[in-house]
Design a protein around this motif. Structure first.
Motif, PDB file in Angstrom:
ATOM      1  N   MET A  16      -0.744 -16.158   7.211  1.00  0.00           N
ATOM      2  CA  MET A  16      -0.689 -14.699   7.256  1.00  0.00           C
ATOM      3  C   MET A  16       0.179 -14.167   6.133  1.00  0.00           C
ATOM      4  N   ASP A  17       1.238 -14.880   5.795  1.00  0.00           N
ATOM      5  CA  ASP A  17       2.100 -14.442   4.696  1.00  0.00           C
ATOM      6  C   ASP A  17       1.323 -14.355   3.386  1.00  0.00           C
ATOM      7  N   GLU A  18       0.489 -15.368   3.109  1.00  0.00           N
ATOM      8  CA  GLU A  18      -0.299 -15.348   1.883  1.00  0.00           C
ATOM      9  C   GLU A  18      -1.323 -14.210   1.921  1.00  0.00           C
ATOM     10  N   THR A  19      -1.907 -13.994   3.085  1.00  0.00           N
ATOM     11  CA  THR A  19      -2.857 -12.883   3.225  1.00  0.00           C
ATOM     12  C   THR A  19      -2.188 -11.556   2.918  1.00  0.00           C
ATOM     13  N   ILE A  20      -1.014 -11.332   3.478  1.00  0.00           N
ATOM     14  CA  ILE A  20      -0.300 -10.068   3.263  1.00  0.00           C
ATOM     15  C   ILE A  20       0.114  -9.920   1.803  1.00  0.00           C
ATOM     16  N   GLN A  21       0.561 -11.006   1.172  1.00  0.00           N
ATOM     17  CA  GLN A  21       0.900 -10.944  -0.253  1.00  0.00           C
ATOM     18  C   GLN A  21      -0.324 -10.566  -1.086  1.00  0.00           C
ATOM     19  N   THR A  22      -1.475 -11.159  -0.731  1.00  0.00           N
ATOM     20  CA  THR A  22      -2.712 -10.865  -1.455  1.00  0.00           C
ATOM     21  C   THR A  22      -3.112  -9.410  -1.275  1.00  0.00           C
ATOM     22  N   LEU A  23      -2.977  -8.903  -0.064  1.00  0.00           N
ATOM     23  CA  LEU A  23      -3.332  -7.513   0.198  1.00  0.00           C
ATOM     24  C   LEU A  23      -2.370  -6.544  -0.486  1.00  0.00           C
ATOM     25  N   ARG A  24      -1.103  -6.901  -0.563  1.00  0.00           N
ATOM     26  CA  ARG A  24      -0.153  -6.059  -1.306  1.00  0.00           C
ATOM     27  C   ARG A  24      -0.542  -5.992  -2.783  1.00  0.00           C
ATOM     28  N   GLU A  25      -0.964  -7.132  -3.325  1.00  0.00           N
ATOM     29  CA  GLU A  25      -1.401  -7.154  -4.717  1.00  0.00           C
ATOM     30  C   GLU A  25      -2.684  -6.342  -4.885  1.00  0.00           C
ATOM     31  N   ALA A  26      -3.582  -6.439  -3.912  1.00  0.00           N
ATOM     32  CA  ALA A  26      -4.819  -5.640  -3.950  1.00  0.00           C
ATOM     33  C   ALA A  26      -4.500  -4.156  -3.956  1.00  0.00           C
ATOM     34  N   GLU A  27      -3.558  -3.761  -3.126  1.00  0.00           N
ATOM     35  CA  GLU A  27      -3.162  -2.353  -3.077  1.00  0.00           C
ATOM     36  C   GLU A  27      -2.534  -1.927  -4.395  1.00  0.00           C
ATOM     37  N   ARG A  28      -1.724  -2.809  -4.977  1.00  0.00           N
ATOM     38  CA  ARG A  28      -1.104  -2.499  -6.268  1.00  0.00           C
ATOM     39  C   ARG A  28      -2.169  -2.283  -7.344  1.00  0.00           C
ATOM     40  N   GLN A  29      -3.271  -3.038  -7.240  1.00  0.00           N
ATOM     41  CA  GLN A  29      -4.354  -2.913  -8.210  1.00  0.00           C
ATOM     42  C   GLN A  29      -5.367  -1.824  -7.802  1.00  0.00           C
ATOM     43  N   GLN A  30      -4.962  -0.975  -6.869  1.00  0.00           N
ATOM     44  CA  GLN A  30      -5.704   0.232  -6.477  1.00  0.00           C
ATOM     45  C   GLN A  30      -6.999  -0.060  -5.731  1.00  0.00           C
ATOM     46  N   ILE A  31      -7.062  -1.194  -5.048  1.00  0.00           N
ATOM     47  CA  ILE A  31      -8.169  -1.453  -4.130  1.00  0.00           C
ATOM     48  C   ILE A  31      -7.877  -0.728  -2.826  1.00  0.00           C
ATOM     49  N   ARG A  32      -8.861  -0.017  -2.319  1.00  0.00           N
ATOM     50  CA  ARG A  32      -8.669   0.744  -1.086  1.00  0.00           C
ATOM     51  C   ARG A  32      -9.585   0.281   0.045  1.00  0.00           C
ATOM     52  N   GLN A  33     -10.630  -0.467  -0.296  1.00  0.00           N
ATOM     53  CA  GLN A  33     -11.548  -0.998   0.712  1.00  0.00           C
ATOM     54  C   GLN A  33     -11.924  -2.424   0.327  1.00  0.00           C
ATOM     55  N   GLN A  62      -1.171  -6.330  11.185  1.00  0.00           N
ATOM     56  CA  GLN A  62      -0.076  -6.601  10.263  1.00  0.00           C
ATOM     57  C   GLN A  62      -0.043  -5.579   9.133  1.00  0.00           C
ATOM     58  N   CYS A  63      -1.212  -5.193   8.648  1.00  0.00           N
ATOM     59  CA  CYS A  63      -1.276  -4.172   7.595  1.00  0.00           C
ATOM     60  C   CYS A  63      -0.685  -2.856   8.078  1.00  0.00           C
ATOM     61  N   GLU A  64      -1.010  -2.505   9.294  1.00  0.00           N
ATOM     62  CA  GLU A  64      -0.479  -1.254   9.860  1.00  0.00           C
ATOM     63  C   GLU A  64       1.038  -1.317   9.978  1.00  0.00           C
ATOM     64  N   LYS A  65       1.549  -2.460  10.442  1.00  0.00           N
ATOM     65  CA  LYS A  65       2.997  -2.619  10.588  1.00  0.00           C
ATOM     66  C   LYS A  65       3.702  -2.532   9.241  1.00  0.00           C
ATOM     67  N   GLN A  66       3.062  -3.067   8.217  1.00  0.00           N
ATOM     68  CA  GLN A  66       3.725  -3.175   6.916  1.00  0.00           C
ATOM     69  C   GLN A  66       3.296  -2.082   5.936  1.00  0.00           C
ATOM     70  N   GLY A  67       2.517  -1.134   6.423  1.00  0.00           N
ATOM     71  CA  GLY A  67       2.189   0.027   5.604  1.00  0.00           C
ATOM     72  C   GLY A  67       1.218  -0.244   4.476  1.00  0.00           C
ATOM     73  N   ILE A  68       0.360  -1.224   4.654  1.00  0.00           N
ATOM     74  CA  ILE A  68      -0.657  -1.526   3.643  1.00  0.00           C
ATOM     75  C   ILE A  68      -1.891  -0.686   3.941  1.00  0.00           C
ATOM     76  N   ASN A  69      -2.261   0.160   2.988  1.00  0.00           N
ATOM     77  CA  ASN A  69      -3.319   1.138   3.232  1.00  0.00           C
ATOM     78  C   ASN A  69      -4.641   0.677   2.603  1.00  0.00           C
ATOM     79  N   ILE A  70      -5.236  -0.352   3.183  1.00  0.00           N
ATOM     80  CA  ILE A  70      -6.535  -0.856   2.746  1.00  0.00           C
ATOM     81  C   ILE A  70      -7.437  -0.961   3.977  1.00  0.00           C
TER      82      ILE A  70
END
Length: 233
Positions: A16-33, A62-70
């Motif tokens: 899950m940690d790797e998944t969340i790191q990947t999603l944070r990077e996706a959000e940084r690169q402006q992926i929204r879906q 986990q995304c909701e808890k950590q504020g990841i908006n994807i």
């Protein structure tokens, strides 16, 4: 629309940690879906629809808890074999985002007749096949085969790394020309986490901005994806 980021289901993210790191990077690169597509590969990754949905729900929490908006949608990358349509019909494996679109892969050295037969099987059963990382299939390097698929209106997905000529499948072949002439319908990261085939969205956008006009970019990056999400064709 092609990534392996759900933790522990296939050869993608393993925690899950790797998944969340990947999603944070996706959000940084402006992926929204994102449509998540863990493998269904008989004898190797027998991932069921139930497993995908359960794990996806955990990732969403986990995304909701950590504020990841994807926004994450369920899907799978399905290896074609004779029983695939039965599994799709029963809901045991997943189409893309609850649509009729199916992300399907074959063995890289499969015969063209087999690949074409598999795509026809899916179409005849009411699905819209998208051929995953089409650049891998050696049979499509033969003259006329790729053109035949496009004449029959089959959809093609290319990996980011191929477009960017990174190390990987057939990187020295002139696949960029196929993108420029409009034959490629989808680009996908095929991301497997933070290290293996990472997201390269910014680089892809830069290349597309130089080599494609605005109408072509919109078609690949927006319009075709919306057809999946809205289940239209």
């Amino acid at each position: 629309m092609h990534c392996h980021i759900l933790p522990g289901l296939d050869d993608g993210c393993q925690s899950m940690d790797e998944t969340i790191q990947t999603l944070r990077e996706a959000e940084r690169q402006q992926i929204r879906q994102m449509i998540v597509t863990p493998h269904y590969y008989p004898g190797r990754y027998m991932v069921s629809a139930i497993q995908v949905r359960k794990t996806l729900d955990e990732v969403r929490r986990q995304c909701e808890k950590q504020g990841i908006n994807i926004t994450l949608y369920p899907g799978q990358e399905c290896f074609y074999y004779s029983g695939l349509t039965e599994l799709l019909n029963s809901g045991s494996v997943l189409t893309l985002a609850e649509s009729r679109y199916v992300l399907v892969e074959f063995s890289p050295d499969c015969l063209f007749t087999y690949l074409l037969s598999g795509l026809r099987d899916l179409r005849q059963n009411g699905y819209i096949p998208i051929l995953a990382h089409f650049e891998r299939y050696r049979c499509l390097q033969k003259e006329g085969h790729l053109e035949m698929l496009k004449e029959q209106e089959y959809l093609l997905q290319m990996n980011f790394d191929t477009l960017l000529q990174k190390d990987g499948w057939f990187r020295k072949n002139p696949w960029r020309a196929v993108v420029k002439n409009g034959a490629v319908d989808f680009l996908g990261s095929d991301c497997h986490g933070t290290d293996f085939r990472p997201l390269r969205v910014a680089e892809v956008y830069e290349w597309l901005g130089v080599h494609l006009n605005s109408r072509q970019r919109k078609q690949i990056l927006t319009d075709n994806i919306q057809k999946i999400l809205q289940n239209i064709y």
